[in-house]
Design a protein around this motif. Sequence first.
Motif, PDB file in Angstrom:
ATOM      1  N   ASP A 148     -16.195  10.933  -0.375  1.00 15.87           N
ATOM      2  CA  ASP A 148     -16.961   9.786   0.097  1.00 15.87           C
ATOM      3  C   ASP A 148     -17.672   9.094  -1.069  1.00 15.87           C
ATOM      4  O   ASP A 148     -17.687   7.856  -1.158  1.00 15.87           O
ATOM      5  CB  ASP A 148     -17.984  10.236   1.144  1.00 15.87           C
ATOM      6  N   MET A 149     -18.237   9.889  -1.968  1.00 20.30           N
ATOM      7  CA  MET A 149     -18.924   9.314  -3.129  1.00 20.30           C
ATOM      8  C   MET A 149     -17.940   8.626  -4.069  1.00 20.30           C
ATOM      9  O   MET A 149     -18.236   7.560  -4.624  1.00 20.30           O
ATOM     10  CB  MET A 149     -19.687  10.398  -3.880  1.00 20.30           C
ATOM     11  N   LEU A 150     -16.760   9.209  -4.240  1.00 20.27           N
ATOM     12  CA  LEU A 150     -15.762   8.598  -5.118  1.00 20.27           C
ATOM     13  C   LEU A 150     -15.338   7.225  -4.605  1.00 20.27           C
ATOM     14  O   LEU A 150     -15.085   6.307  -5.389  1.00 20.27           O
ATOM     15  CB  LEU A 150     -14.543   9.513  -5.247  1.00 20.27           C
ATOM     16  N   ARG A 151     -15.262   7.090  -3.300  1.00 20.75           N
ATOM     17  CA  ARG A 151     -14.933   5.784  -2.720  1.00 20.75           C
ATOM     18  C   ARG A 151     -15.987   4.751  -3.103  1.00 20.75           C
ATOM     19  O   ARG A 151     -15.648   3.621  -3.509  1.00 20.75           O
ATOM     20  CB  ARG A 151     -14.831   5.904  -1.197  1.00 20.75           C
ATOM     21  N   ARG A 203      -7.158   8.185  -8.134  1.00 21.73           N
ATOM     22  CA  ARG A 203      -5.878   8.220  -7.418  1.00 21.73           C
ATOM     23  C   ARG A 203      -5.629   9.654  -6.997  1.00 21.73           C
ATOM     24  O   ARG A 203      -5.739  10.579  -7.809  1.00 21.73           O
ATOM     25  CB  ARG A 203      -4.742   7.746  -8.335  1.00 21.73           C
ATOM     26  N   LYS A 204      -5.313   9.819  -5.731  1.00 21.21           N
ATOM     27  CA  LYS A 204      -5.067  11.152  -5.202  1.00 21.21           C
ATOM     28  C   LYS A 204      -3.969  11.837  -6.015  1.00 21.21           C
ATOM     29  O   LYS A 204      -2.947  11.224  -6.351  1.00 21.21           O
ATOM     30  CB  LYS A 204      -4.667  11.068  -3.730  1.00 21.21           C
ATOM     31  N   TYR A 205      -4.222  13.114  -6.333  1.00 22.46           N
ATOM     32  CA  TYR A 205      -3.315  13.967  -7.118  1.00 22.46           C
ATOM     33  C   TYR A 205      -3.349  13.668  -8.622  1.00 22.46           C
ATOM     34  O   TYR A 205      -2.762  14.391  -9.403  1.00 22.46           O
ATOM     35  CB  TYR A 205      -1.865  13.882  -6.623  1.00 22.46           C
ATOM     36  N   TYR A 206      -4.013  12.593  -9.009  1.00 24.63           N
ATOM     37  CA  TYR A 206      -4.116  12.262 -10.437  1.00 24.63           C
ATOM     38  C   TYR A 206      -5.545  12.438 -10.973  1.00 24.63           C
ATOM     39  O   TYR A 206      -5.769  12.354 -12.171  1.00 24.63           O
ATOM     40  CB  TYR A 206      -3.646  10.827 -10.702  1.00 24.63           C
ATOM     41  N   GLY A 207      -6.471  12.654 -10.069  1.00 22.57           N
ATOM     42  CA  GLY A 207      -7.840  12.903 -10.493  1.00 22.57           C
ATOM     43  C   GLY A 207      -8.662  11.651 -10.724  1.00 22.57           C
ATOM     44  O   GLY A 207      -8.215  10.521 -10.500  1.00 22.57           O
ATOM     45  N   LYS A 236      -7.783  15.632 -18.317  1.00 22.30           N
ATOM     46  CA  LYS A 236      -7.155  14.310 -18.243  1.00 22.30           C
ATOM     47  C   LYS A 236      -7.656  13.546 -17.024  1.00 22.30           C
ATOM     48  O   LYS A 236      -7.927  12.360 -17.082  1.00 22.30           O
ATOM     49  CB  LYS A 236      -5.639  14.460 -18.208  1.00 22.30           C
ATOM     50  N   GLY A 237      -7.752  14.230 -15.918  1.00 23.28           N
ATOM     51  CA  GLY A 237      -8.293  13.642 -14.707  1.00 23.28           C
ATOM     52  C   GLY A 237      -9.166  14.675 -14.028  1.00 23.28           C
ATOM     53  O   GLY A 237      -8.743  15.810 -13.813  1.00 23.28           O
TER      54      GLY A 237
END
Length: 220
Positions: free
Chosen positions: A44-47, A58-62, A24-25
Amino acid sequence: MTNLTYAEENYLKAIYQLSEEGKKGVSTNDIAAEMKTKPASVSDMLRKLGEKEVIEYRKYYGVHITEEGKKFALRTIRKHHLWEVFLVDKLKFSWDEVNAVADELQHIKSKILIQRLDEYLGFPKFDPHGDPIPDEYGDVRARPRLPLNELSILDTGQIVAVKDNSSAFLKYLDKVGAYIGARIKVLEKVEFDGSIEIMVDNKKTLFMSKEVAANILIMQ
């Protein structure tokens, strides 16, 4: 128009493929394992990818890939698979040699080159490892596949793809004679360790561990 660096394309491709496995995430740990790097580098890449609106994180949601991100990922995957076909069919690379080379070639930007490569190869639908090749519109022709270890005794089918395309695994399959297109029949399954005995092309018998069988995909 959004432009991605080579590294960003690699990450986006990995995120798309992980998301297609039913998560899901996608977690940063999943991505770090896939990219063989540290979670801090992934963050860093996700940002950067988030700023380009090809993912949502979103942190904790993937991590969730956006529709725009899917277009980029499928374009990269298409180029990768087409180059693998070219390397195997035209330059006579073995299927265990092509992944690393295609990783470099997949970043070529020329749209007309990829169109002509596709035409030159006869518009292939699957790469040498049995993975579907997206068309120029991003459509993918999927086909029903089951891991070999999920088949029952006396079930039959055809090897159509592999989940693990590492050089070591593909060399092992070459050694034992399990190849894309081979017809198989399940002869025995060992309850103790999940190993399996199969007949290949009605000619020879092979014994495989559960791990090996789980990485071979069958169409019945």
